[in-house]
Design a protein around this motif. Sequence first.
Motif, PDB file in Angstrom:
ATOM      1  N   ASP A  67      -4.873  -9.660   8.238  1.00  0.00           N
ATOM      2  CA  ASP A  67      -5.835 -10.449   9.007  1.00  0.00           C
ATOM      3  C   ASP A  67      -6.353  -9.616  10.172  1.00  0.00           C
ATOM      4  OD1 ASP A  67      -5.532 -12.716   7.399  1.00  0.00           O
ATOM      5  OD2 ASP A  67      -3.795 -13.400   8.547  1.00  0.00           O
ATOM      6  N   ALA A  68      -7.647  -9.720  10.440  1.00  0.00           N
ATOM      7  CA  ALA A  68      -8.252  -8.968  11.550  1.00  0.00           C
ATOM      8  C   ALA A  68      -9.402  -9.774  12.142  1.00  0.00           C
ATOM      9  CB  ALA A  68      -8.731  -7.604  11.078  1.00  0.00           C
ATOM     10  N   THR A  69      -9.121 -10.421  13.272  1.00  0.00           N
ATOM     11  CA  THR A  69     -10.170 -11.165  13.976  1.00  0.00           C
ATOM     12  C   THR A  69     -10.605 -10.447  15.251  1.00  0.00           C
ATOM     13  OG1 THR A  69      -8.493 -12.481  15.125  1.00  0.00           O
ATOM     14  CG2 THR A  69      -9.384 -13.391  13.078  1.00  0.00           C
ATOM     15  N   THR A  70      -9.861  -9.389  15.636  1.00  0.00           N
ATOM     16  CA  THR A  70     -10.221  -8.579  16.807  1.00  0.00           C
ATOM     17  C   THR A  70     -10.181  -7.111  16.418  1.00  0.00           C
ATOM     18  OG1 THR A  70      -7.951  -8.284  17.618  1.00  0.00           O
ATOM     19  CG2 THR A  70      -9.106 -10.290  18.307  1.00  0.00           C
ATOM     20  N   TYR A  71     -10.834  -6.278  17.236  1.00  0.00           N
ATOM     21  CA  TYR A  71     -10.820  -4.842  16.958  1.00  0.00           C
ATOM     22  C   TYR A  71      -9.418  -4.262  17.127  1.00  0.00           C
ATOM     23  CZ  TYR A  71     -15.886  -4.886  16.692  1.00  0.00           C
ATOM     24  OH  TYR A  71     -17.187  -5.142  16.314  1.00  0.00           O
ATOM     25  N   ASP A  72      -8.616  -4.828  18.022  1.00  0.00           N
ATOM     26  CA  ASP A  72      -7.223  -4.375  18.179  1.00  0.00           C
ATOM     27  C   ASP A  72      -6.425  -4.632  16.912  1.00  0.00           C
ATOM     28  OD1 ASP A  72      -7.498  -3.383  20.727  1.00  0.00           O
ATOM     29  OD2 ASP A  72      -6.793  -5.209  21.731  1.00  0.00           O
ATOM     30  N   GLU A  73      -6.627  -5.811  16.317  1.00  0.00           N
ATOM     31  CA  GLU A  73      -5.914  -6.117  15.069  1.00  0.00           C
ATOM     32  C   GLU A  73      -6.352  -5.188  13.942  1.00  0.00           C
ATOM     33  OE1 GLU A  73      -4.996 -10.910  15.640  1.00  0.00           O
ATOM     34  OE2 GLU A  73      -6.767 -10.265  14.511  1.00  0.00           O
ATOM     35  N   LEU A  74      -7.642  -4.889  13.896  1.00  0.00           N
ATOM     36  CA  LEU A  74      -8.138  -3.965  12.883  1.00  0.00           C
ATOM     37  C   LEU A  74      -7.545  -2.573  13.096  1.00  0.00           C
ATOM     38  CD1 LEU A  74     -10.041  -3.382  10.481  1.00  0.00           C
ATOM     39  CD2 LEU A  74     -11.862  -2.925  12.133  1.00  0.00           C
ATOM     40  N   PHE A  75      -7.510  -2.115  14.344  1.00  0.00           N
ATOM     41  CA  PHE A  75      -6.966  -0.791  14.655  1.00  0.00           C
ATOM     42  C   PHE A  75      -5.485  -0.704  14.295  1.00  0.00           C
ATOM     43  CE2 PHE A  75      -4.778   2.141  17.492  1.00  0.00           C
ATOM     44  CZ  PHE A  75      -5.519   3.303  17.322  1.00  0.00           C
ATOM     45  N   GLU A  76      -4.715  -1.658  14.762  1.00  0.00           N
ATOM     46  CA  GLU A  76      -3.265  -1.610  14.526  1.00  0.00           C
ATOM     47  C   GLU A  76      -2.941  -1.769  13.045  1.00  0.00           C
ATOM     48  OE1 GLU A  76      -1.064  -0.674  16.626  1.00  0.00           O
ATOM     49  OE2 GLU A  76      -2.421  -0.618  18.342  1.00  0.00           O
ATOM     50  N   GLY A  77      -3.684  -2.637  12.354  1.00  0.00           N
ATOM     51  CA  GLY A  77      -3.446  -2.815  10.917  1.00  0.00           C
ATOM     52  C   GLY A  77      -3.745  -1.559  10.135  1.00  0.00           C
ATOM     53  N   ALA A  78      -4.867  -0.902  10.463  1.00  0.00           N
ATOM     54  CA  ALA A  78      -5.235   0.340   9.783  1.00  0.00           C
ATOM     55  C   ALA A  78      -4.256   1.462  10.109  1.00  0.00           C
ATOM     56  CB  ALA A  78      -6.650   0.748  10.173  1.00  0.00           C
ATOM     57  N   LYS A  79      -3.826   1.534  11.346  1.00  0.00           N
ATOM     58  CA  LYS A  79      -2.904   2.589  11.782  1.00  0.00           C
ATOM     59  C   LYS A  79      -1.538   2.464  11.119  1.00  0.00           C
ATOM     60  CE  LYS A  79      -0.859   4.518  15.998  1.00  0.00           C
ATOM     61  NZ  LYS A  79      -0.640   4.278  17.445  1.00  0.00           N
ATOM     62  N   ALA A  80      -1.157   1.246  10.746  1.00  0.00           N
ATOM     63  CA  ALA A  80       0.169   1.014  10.152  1.00  0.00           C
ATOM     64  C   ALA A  80       0.256   1.447   8.689  1.00  0.00           C
ATOM     65  CB  ALA A  80       0.523  -0.474  10.271  1.00  0.00           C
ATOM     66  N   LEU A  81      -0.867   1.784   8.080  1.00  0.00           N
ATOM     67  CA  LEU A  81      -0.861   2.128   6.658  1.00  0.00           C
ATOM     68  C   LEU A  81      -0.504   3.604   6.444  1.00  0.00           C
ATOM     69  CD1 LEU A  81      -4.042   0.139   5.547  1.00  0.00           C
ATOM     70  CD2 LEU A  81      -1.646  -0.553   5.388  1.00  0.00           C
ATOM     71  N   PRO A  82       0.107   3.932   5.284  1.00  0.00           N
ATOM     72  CA  PRO A  82       0.622   5.296   5.039  1.00  0.00           C
ATOM     73  C   PRO A  82      -0.452   6.278   4.562  1.00  0.00           C
ATOM     74  CG  PRO A  82       1.157   3.903   3.176  1.00  0.00           C
ATOM     75  CD  PRO A  82       0.482   3.005   4.181  1.00  0.00           C
ATOM     76  N   TRP A  83      -1.440   6.549   5.399  1.00  0.00           N
ATOM     77  CA  TRP A  83      -2.528   7.456   5.021  1.00  0.00           C
ATOM     78  C   TRP A  83      -2.029   8.858   4.694  1.00  0.00           C
ATOM     79  CZ3 TRP A  83      -6.772   4.875   4.032  1.00  0.00           C
ATOM     80  CH2 TRP A  83      -7.006   3.666   4.694  1.00  0.00           C
ATOM     81  N   GLU A  84      -0.957   9.275   5.383  1.00  0.00           N
ATOM     82  CA  GLU A  84      -0.434  10.633   5.181  1.00  0.00           C
ATOM     83  C   GLU A  84       0.144  10.835   3.782  1.00  0.00           C
ATOM     84  OE1 GLU A  84       2.943   8.108   6.686  1.00  0.00           O
ATOM     85  OE2 GLU A  84       0.815   8.355   7.159  1.00  0.00           O
ATOM     86  N   ASP A  85       0.462   9.742   3.082  1.00  0.00           N
ATOM     87  CA  ASP A  85       0.949   9.868   1.700  1.00  0.00           C
ATOM     88  C   ASP A  85      -0.139  10.421   0.785  1.00  0.00           C
ATOM     89  OD1 ASP A  85       3.306   8.811   2.554  1.00  0.00           O
ATOM     90  OD2 ASP A  85       3.104   6.886   1.517  1.00  0.00           O
ATOM     91  N   TRP A  86      -1.409  10.265   1.179  1.00  0.00           N
ATOM     92  CA  TRP A  86      -2.523  10.682   0.342  1.00  0.00           C
ATOM     93  C   TRP A  86      -3.374  11.784   0.966  1.00  0.00           C
ATOM     94  CZ3 TRP A  86      -2.948   9.034  -4.583  1.00  0.00           C
ATOM     95  CH2 TRP A  86      -2.193   7.924  -4.944  1.00  0.00           C
ATOM     96  N   ILE A  87      -3.700  11.646   2.251  1.00  0.00           N
ATOM     97  CA  ILE A  87      -4.652  12.568   2.888  1.00  0.00           C
ATOM     98  C   ILE A  87      -3.937  13.785   3.456  1.00  0.00           C
ATOM     99  CG2 ILE A  87      -6.455  12.804   4.651  1.00  0.00           C
ATOM    100  CD1 ILE A  87      -6.847   9.763   4.517  1.00  0.00           C
TER     101      ILE A  87
END
Length: 378
Positions: A67-87
Motif C-alpha cells: 500500500d502506498a498513499t504517501t511518497y514516504d510509503e512509496l519510498f520505504e516500500g520500494a527500498k525494502a525490496l531485494p533489488w540487489e538480487d537482480w541489478i
Amino acid sequence: MSKLELVAPTLFGIESVVAKELKSLGYDDIKVEDGKVTFIGDETAICKANVWIRSAERILIKLGEFDATTYDELFEGAKALPWEDWIPENGKFPVDGYSLKSKLHSVPDCQAIVKKAVVERLKKKYKKEWFEENGPLYRIKFSLMKDKASLMLDTSGEGLHKRGYRAISNKAPLRETLAAAMVMLSDWRYDRPLLDPFCGSGTIAIEAALIGLNIAPGLNREFSAEKWGKIPKKLWLDTRKEAFDLIKKDVELNIKGYDINNDAVKLSKSNAEKAGVDEFIIFKNVPLKDLKTDDKYGIIICNPPYGERMGELKEVERLYREMGHIFKSFDTWSYYIITSHDEFEKLFGKKATKRRKLYNGMIKTTYYQYYGPRPPRK
C-alpha cells in the motif's frame, strides 16, 4: 531455480488468450486480471514465455506489492525490496510506470521516488555513492492502482509485438500481438483456408503462418534478460533449440492476403519474407468487389478501415455494406472482423454469433465473430 511471480501485461480483452498460452507452456498457477495475467515460474519460465508467448505485451518479474498513499510509503516500500538480487553494480535501471485511481497521481514524482529508493538500496549493497549505469538494462516498471503499488523488472526490453519482421509498416498498423490473438480466438487450424481481404502490412496472415508452422514469435529477436547474470545463457540456448526443433516442417498452408493498394501488397510480401514465411502466403492486389474463392470451410479474419478520420465515415459505411453482400457468397466460411464502428452489424446486414470487446492501441473496438458450418470430418 527461483520461484518467481511473473506478470504478462496484455491488451484489454485478450487476457484469456494469454492465460491459455501459458497453460499450453505448462504453467497452471495462473491469475487473470484486467490487462494482465500473473503466473508462477522460474528462470526457465522467463526464457520460455518471452520466446513463445504470442499475445502478451511483455514479461515482468514482480518484486513486491504494498500500500502506498504517501511518497514516504512509496519510498520505504520500494527500498525494502531485494533489488540487489537482480541489478548488478553497473546495471542500467530506468524507471517508468503509471498511476490510476491513486492518491499518488503524479507519475514523474513516483518515478523519481522509486529511482531514489532503489539507489539507496544498492548503495548499501555495493558500498558506493554513484552508479554509472553503463551495463545491461534492468528497466523497472511500477503500477499504482487504487493506492496499491506493484514494482516489477522488465525482462523483455522492447515489447513482445516487436517480432523483428515489420521494420516498416503502413499507416495505423495492427499490432502483432493483437493480430495473433485474433487468429487464436478464431480457432483457425493450419489445415483450413485463411483469407484477409484488407491485409495492409500483412500482419494477420503472417501471424497465422507463424502459428500454423509452430514458429515461436520471439525466436529471432533479443530480450533484455539475456544479458542478466542471474539467468544462465544455457537456458536461453536450450529454449531456442527446443523452439527450432518444434517447427513444423511438413505443413502446407492455404493463407491469402489481399488489398486494393498495391504498395500494401508489396509491403506485406517484404514483411513475410523477413518473417521467413513468404512461401506459405499468397499476397495479391485484389479489391473487395472482386473477392471470390473456390475454397470451402475457410476463415476470414480482417481489420477493415474504421472511418476514424474526418470525411472517411460515409465511405467506410459503404464498404461495410459491400462486405455484407460479398461475404454471403462465402456460405461455408466463418468470418472475424474487428472495427470501432458501433453500427457495424446493421451495416453488414447480419448479427454476429459472438462479440468481444478489444482495444486496438487506444481505440475501443469490437471483434465480431460469425461462425460458419464446421468442415466435414476427414
